[in-house]
Design an enzyme around this catalytic site. Structure first.
Site, short mmCIF file in Angstrom:
data_model
loop_
_atom_site.label_atom_id
_atom_site.label_comp_id
_atom_site.label_asym_id
_atom_site.label_seq_id
_atom_site.Cartn_x
_atom_site.Cartn_y
_atom_site.Cartn_z
N HIS A 109 15.97 -52.65 23.74
CA HIS A 109 16.74 -51.42 24.56
C HIS A 109 15.74 -50.69 25.44
CE1 HIS A 109 13.99 -49.33 21.28
NE2 HIS A 109 13.85 -48.41 22.00
N ASP A 110 14.30 -50.71 25.57
CA ASP A 110 13.69 -50.11 26.63
C ASP A 110 13.70 -51.08 27.62
OD1 ASP A 110 13.76 -47.57 25.49
OD2 ASP A 110 11.92 -47.79 24.61
N LYS A 158 12.18 -49.85 31.13
CA LYS A 158 11.00 -49.36 31.48
C LYS A 158 10.11 -50.17 32.23
CE LYS A 158 10.58 -45.98 27.77
NZ LYS A 158 9.95 -45.46 26.58
N HIS A 212 15.42 -45.13 32.86
CA HIS A 212 15.23 -46.61 32.16
C HIS A 212 16.48 -47.05 31.38
CE1 HIS A 212 14.46 -44.46 28.19
NE2 HIS A 212 14.73 -45.61 27.62
N HIS A 258 21.55 -45.58 24.62
CA HIS A 258 20.60 -45.19 23.34
C HIS A 258 19.99 -43.71 23.38
CE1 HIS A 258 17.30 -46.98 25.78
NE2 HIS A 258 16.46 -46.03 24.96
N HIS A 259 20.11 -43.02 24.40
CA HIS A 259 19.64 -41.47 24.79
C HIS A 259 20.80 -40.75 24.89
CE1 HIS A 259 15.13 -42.33 24.78
NE2 HIS A 259 15.62 -43.42 25.57
N ASP A 296 15.04 -45.10 17.09
CA ASP A 296 13.86 -44.80 18.19
C ASP A 296 13.15 -43.42 17.91
OD1 ASP A 296 12.91 -44.93 20.91
OD2 ASP A 296 14.71 -44.27 21.88
FE FE2 Z 1 14.33 -45.47 25.44
#
Ligand code: FE2
Length: 344
Positions: A202-203, A206, A231, A255-256, A284
């Protein structure tokens, strides 16, 4: 007239490669085609007259009972019951067509069949047509593609581990937490697989953020914050071109996002946010607060759950937060964070 119809129908179905049976409206098998008989012969079927004259619904009920008698957890029983109920639904005209893909165990190979049930009328008679098509090759190529795509996710996850071990560990924890939440929410096997794969990368976006910014202690400036916040969109951009059978790119992108629309990148709210993204959002936050970060020690499970409660129904999905408060989930935390919860 009726007999004439039967002759014509027999000729038509004999020309088909699939195994075909025609049933009357009570489920009794009236005709079967050559492929059906050949299959029965090859597989040592003990049905007299290849089942003609028997009620197919009863045969399937019997098959389910035999499977259950052999083993309580035999998945064949479930397929036999689903097939019986599907045929019944077509007979009752609750549905026009029913389809089911099911495994067919042979001693030396795993085969897959597609069952299709439909209905047609001819000269005042209604028939239920049941076909079984061998779709093993299709199923196998699907499986190969699926494995290749799962391998792609694993390669992406390894890549982020090489660059940033902290993010890799975080993604693994979030995947484990998300799996537990998704399972409790009743997601099916396929949705759960997509959820866990999305969580495990999911990240991924980054990788475009300089490592110094990711690991810097203290407050971040406006510009740095914006770089980090990119990201989730970058993750979408990286993943979107891969034709995954799950909506991984959208889940990663969202997801954010927060329930009340205060998240990023698009400020989505409520149902606009995919349920998988809502689950990862909670997982998260939990892991981010529980785990140690390069620039600060973990804040502890107590602080993490207080944050979830504070945002329950506002930032975070109420049902998901409630699942995290259950004893079952809490017990699961000790297996994900054994060091944190071990005595001493
Ligand atoms: Fe994230």
């Amino acid at each position: 007239m009726y007999t004439e119809d039967m002759k014509t129908l027999q000729a038509v179905i004999d020309g088909l490669v699939a195994h075909v049976a025609l049933l009357d409206e009570t489920g009794v098998i009236q005709l079967v085609n050559r492929a059906w008989c050949r299959f029965a012969d090859d597989n040592g079927s003990r049905l007299s007259d290849y089942g003609v004259g028997s009620n197919y619904l009863h045969l399937l009920s019997g098959a389910a009972q035999n499977a259950l008698a052999a083993s309580k957890a035999d998945p064949d029983a479930g397929f036999a019951i689903a097939a019986r109920d599907g045929i019944y639904a077509v007979i009752q005209q609750d549905t026009e067509r029913f389809q089911l893909t099911y495994p067919c165990h042979a001693p030396h190979e795993q085969r897959w069949f597609l069952l299709t049930v439909s209905r047609f009328d001819l000269h005042e008679h209604s028939y239920i047509m049941v076909t079984h098509e061998n779709v093993t090759t299709l199923k196998q190529s699907e499986q190969v593609i699926r494995e290749a795509l799962v391998g792609t996710v694993s390669a992406l996850s390894d890549m982020s581990e090489i660059r940033d071990p902290y993010t890799a560990g975080h993604q693994q924890n979030v995947a484990a937490l998300a799996r537990e939440i998704g399972h409790s929410m009743g997601l099916d096997h396929n949705e759960l697989e997509g959820l866990v794969l999305a969580a495990s990368i999911h990240d991924i976006g980054k990788i475009a953020v300089p490592a110094e910014i990711l690991t810097r202690p203290g407050r971040l400036g406006e510009l740095e914050l914006r770089m980090i916040q990119r990201h989730s969109q970058l993750g979408f951009d990286i993943i979107a071109s891969i034709p995954f059978p799950w909506p991984l790119a959208e889940i990663i992108q969202q997801h954010h996002e927060r329930l009340d629309g205060s998240g990023y990148p698009r400020g989505l709210s409520g149902d606009q946010i995919r349920i998988e993204a809502q689950i990862i959002a909670v997982a998260d936050v939990l892991d981010a607060m529980i785990s140690h970060r390069p620039y600060r020690p973990g804040l502890g499970a107590g602080a993490a759950f207080a944050e979830l409660q504070a945002g329950r129904g506002r930032s975070y999905n109420t049902a998901i937060v409630d699942i995290c408060s259950t004893d079952t989930f809490q017990a699961h935390l000790t297996t994900i964070y054994p060091r944190l919860f071990s005595a001493g």
